[in-house]
Design a protein around this motif. Sequence first.
Motif, PDB file in Angstrom:
ATOM      1  N   ALA A 104       0.908  -1.322   0.118  1.00 36.90           N
ATOM      2  CA  ALA A 104      -0.425   0.146   0.044  1.00 36.90           C
ATOM      3  C   ALA A 104       0.742   1.631   0.101  1.00 36.90           C
ATOM      4  O   ALA A 104       2.284   1.144   0.496  1.00 36.90           O
ATOM      5  CB  ALA A 104      -0.965   0.130   1.257  1.00 36.90           C
ATOM      6  N   ASP A 107      -0.137   7.720  -2.285  1.00 33.16           N
ATOM      7  CA  ASP A 107      -0.854   7.864  -2.849  1.00 33.16           C
ATOM      8  C   ASP A 107      -1.868   7.312  -3.788  1.00 33.16           C
ATOM      9  O   ASP A 107      -3.670   7.584  -4.231  1.00 33.16           O
ATOM     10  CB  ASP A 107       0.618   7.693  -4.494  1.00 33.16           C
ATOM     11  CG  ASP A 107       1.448   9.039  -5.195  1.00 33.16           C
ATOM     12  OD1 ASP A 107       0.912   9.812  -3.873  1.00 33.16           O
ATOM     13  OD2 ASP A 107       1.953   8.840  -5.262  1.00 33.16           O
ATOM     14  N   GLN A 108      -2.043   5.337  -3.410  1.00 38.48           N
ATOM     15  CA  GLN A 108      -3.009   4.701  -3.544  1.00 38.48           C
ATOM     16  C   GLN A 108      -4.133   4.919  -2.179  1.00 38.48           C
ATOM     17  O   GLN A 108      -5.551   5.000  -3.070  1.00 38.48           O
ATOM     18  CB  GLN A 108      -2.986   3.616  -3.191  1.00 38.48           C
ATOM     19  CG  GLN A 108      -1.872   2.442  -4.344  1.00 38.48           C
ATOM     20  CD  GLN A 108      -1.310   0.709  -3.859  1.00 38.48           C
ATOM     21  OE1 GLN A 108      -2.002   0.397  -2.745  1.00 38.48           O
ATOM     22  NE2 GLN A 108      -0.574   0.257  -4.904  1.00 38.48           N
ATOM     23  N   ILE A 137      -4.688  -4.450   1.559  1.00 38.92           N
ATOM     24  CA  ILE A 137      -3.897  -4.825   0.142  1.00 38.92           C
ATOM     25  C   ILE A 137      -2.684  -5.269   0.731  1.00 38.92           C
ATOM     26  O   ILE A 137      -2.168  -6.427  -0.235  1.00 38.92           O
ATOM     27  CB  ILE A 137      -3.203  -2.911  -0.284  1.00 38.92           C
ATOM     28  CG1 ILE A 137      -4.496  -2.049  -0.985  1.00 38.92           C
ATOM     29  CG2 ILE A 137      -1.849  -3.778  -1.461  1.00 38.92           C
ATOM     30  CD1 ILE A 137      -4.589  -2.407  -2.167  1.00 38.92           C
ATOM     31  N   VAL A 146      -1.106  -5.594  -7.629  1.00 40.06           N
ATOM     32  CA  VAL A 146      -1.517  -4.655  -7.408  1.00 40.06           C
ATOM     33  C   VAL A 146      -1.117  -3.853  -8.647  1.00 40.06           C
ATOM     34  O   VAL A 146      -0.418  -3.656  -9.246  1.00 40.06           O
ATOM     35  CB  VAL A 146      -0.867  -3.072  -6.245  1.00 40.06           C
ATOM     36  CG1 VAL A 146      -1.668  -1.887  -6.555  1.00 40.06           C
ATOM     37  CG2 VAL A 146      -1.179  -3.600  -5.080  1.00 40.06           C
ATOM     38  N   GLU A 148      -1.613  -0.879 -11.347  1.00 38.54           N
ATOM     39  CA  GLU A 148      -1.809   0.421 -11.035  1.00 38.54           C
ATOM     40  C   GLU A 148      -1.993   0.912 -12.140  1.00 38.54           C
ATOM     41  O   GLU A 148      -0.907   0.645 -13.104  1.00 38.54           O
ATOM     42  CB  GLU A 148      -0.947   1.218 -10.118  1.00 38.54           C
ATOM     43  CG  GLU A 148      -0.420   0.384  -9.109  1.00 38.54           C
ATOM     44  CD  GLU A 148       0.281   2.144  -7.756  1.00 38.54           C
ATOM     45  OE1 GLU A 148       0.747   2.048  -7.550  1.00 38.54           O
ATOM     46  OE2 GLU A 148       1.559   2.298  -8.782  1.00 38.54           O
ATOM     47  N   LEU A 162      -1.660   8.994 -10.581  1.00 42.79           N
ATOM     48  CA  LEU A 162      -2.422   7.648 -10.718  1.00 42.79           C
ATOM     49  C   LEU A 162      -3.603   7.722 -10.539  1.00 42.79           C
ATOM     50  O   LEU A 162      -4.015   8.673  -9.982  1.00 42.79           O
ATOM     51  CB  LEU A 162      -1.640   7.588  -8.649  1.00 42.79           C
ATOM     52  CG  LEU A 162      -2.658   6.114  -8.426  1.00 42.79           C
ATOM     53  CD1 LEU A 162      -2.223   4.421  -9.110  1.00 42.79           C
ATOM     54  CD2 LEU A 162      -1.756   5.274  -6.874  1.00 42.79           C
ATOM     55  N   VAL A 165      -6.573   1.857  -9.638  1.00 43.36           N
ATOM     56  CA  VAL A 165      -5.827   0.497  -8.874  1.00 43.36           C
ATOM     57  C   VAL A 165      -6.894  -0.641  -9.301  1.00 43.36           C
ATOM     58  O   VAL A 165      -7.663  -0.434  -8.797  1.00 43.36           O
ATOM     59  CB  VAL A 165      -5.194   0.840  -7.799  1.00 43.36           C
ATOM     60  CG1 VAL A 165      -4.677   0.116  -6.630  1.00 43.36           C
ATOM     61  CG2 VAL A 165      -4.078   1.941  -7.477  1.00 43.36           C
TER      62      VAL A 165
END
Length: 277
Positions: A104, A107-108, A137, A146, A148, A162, A165
């Motif tokens: 994680a 930004d996520q 996550i 993950v 992205e 970003l 996701v």
Amino acid sequence: MRHTLPLAPQFYVTAPQPCPYLDGRMERKLFTALQGDRAKVLNDALSKQGFRRSQNVLYRPSCAECSACLSARIRVADFTPSRSQRKTLRRNADLKRDATSPWATEDQFNLFRRYLDSRHADGGMADMDIFEFAAMIEETPVRSRVVEYSAPPEEGARRRQLTAVCLTDVLDDGLSMVYSFYAPNQERRSLGTHVILDHITLAREAGLPYVYLGYWVPGSRKMDYKAKFSALEIYKDNRWQPIGDPEAHSSELHPLSVDPIAEQVARISLPDSLARR
């Protein structure tokens, strides 16, 4: 209440709570722990029987008076994008995909919060903090990635932005899209659709036959988009079958048509390696 298969993992049932998909209904889940060296085999086996993963738990809806939730997957070899889906792919040709280990980032989480606040402000995840997000996550006992998607930098910026996701499990027969989120202010991109389309591409490149989408619920507007993908199958009557006409599936069900929990558990099929202690 606990239910068990002979010489197999233990299964439990959650207490009823309001259904997030159909107003006025109560949901209940059948679940089992996912841990140890048997985790991957168990995840592979139960995913084929309509179960989904959440961290170290596998679950399947098991409501007392309803069986509207149907696990859905796309047959990769037979999938053909619609005209609008081809437009979505062209519209997002500038996005860059990166598949990383399940770790994680801030930004996520910031994107996740924007997504929830815009789309699911009253949902069960609305109060999730960064530590709970990290657990969602990172706490995976199976092979996960993950994935992205980032857009080109805005004018004057150096970093790509970003944009979407997806937490994805790699099964022995496909990719399971555990949870996805995306920038809510970019409706024109149809990012939710694009992420699914790109996972179909990923599965095809990896030689995997299916992309698992989670649950499709007839009568729920939140789930209508899944029925727009060709080659869609649903897990119904204890088998995978083509969805056919989505309108033919009803969310109405008589309570006596729902099998008791013990009978549901007895029908779960496990590999020999999991049927012995």
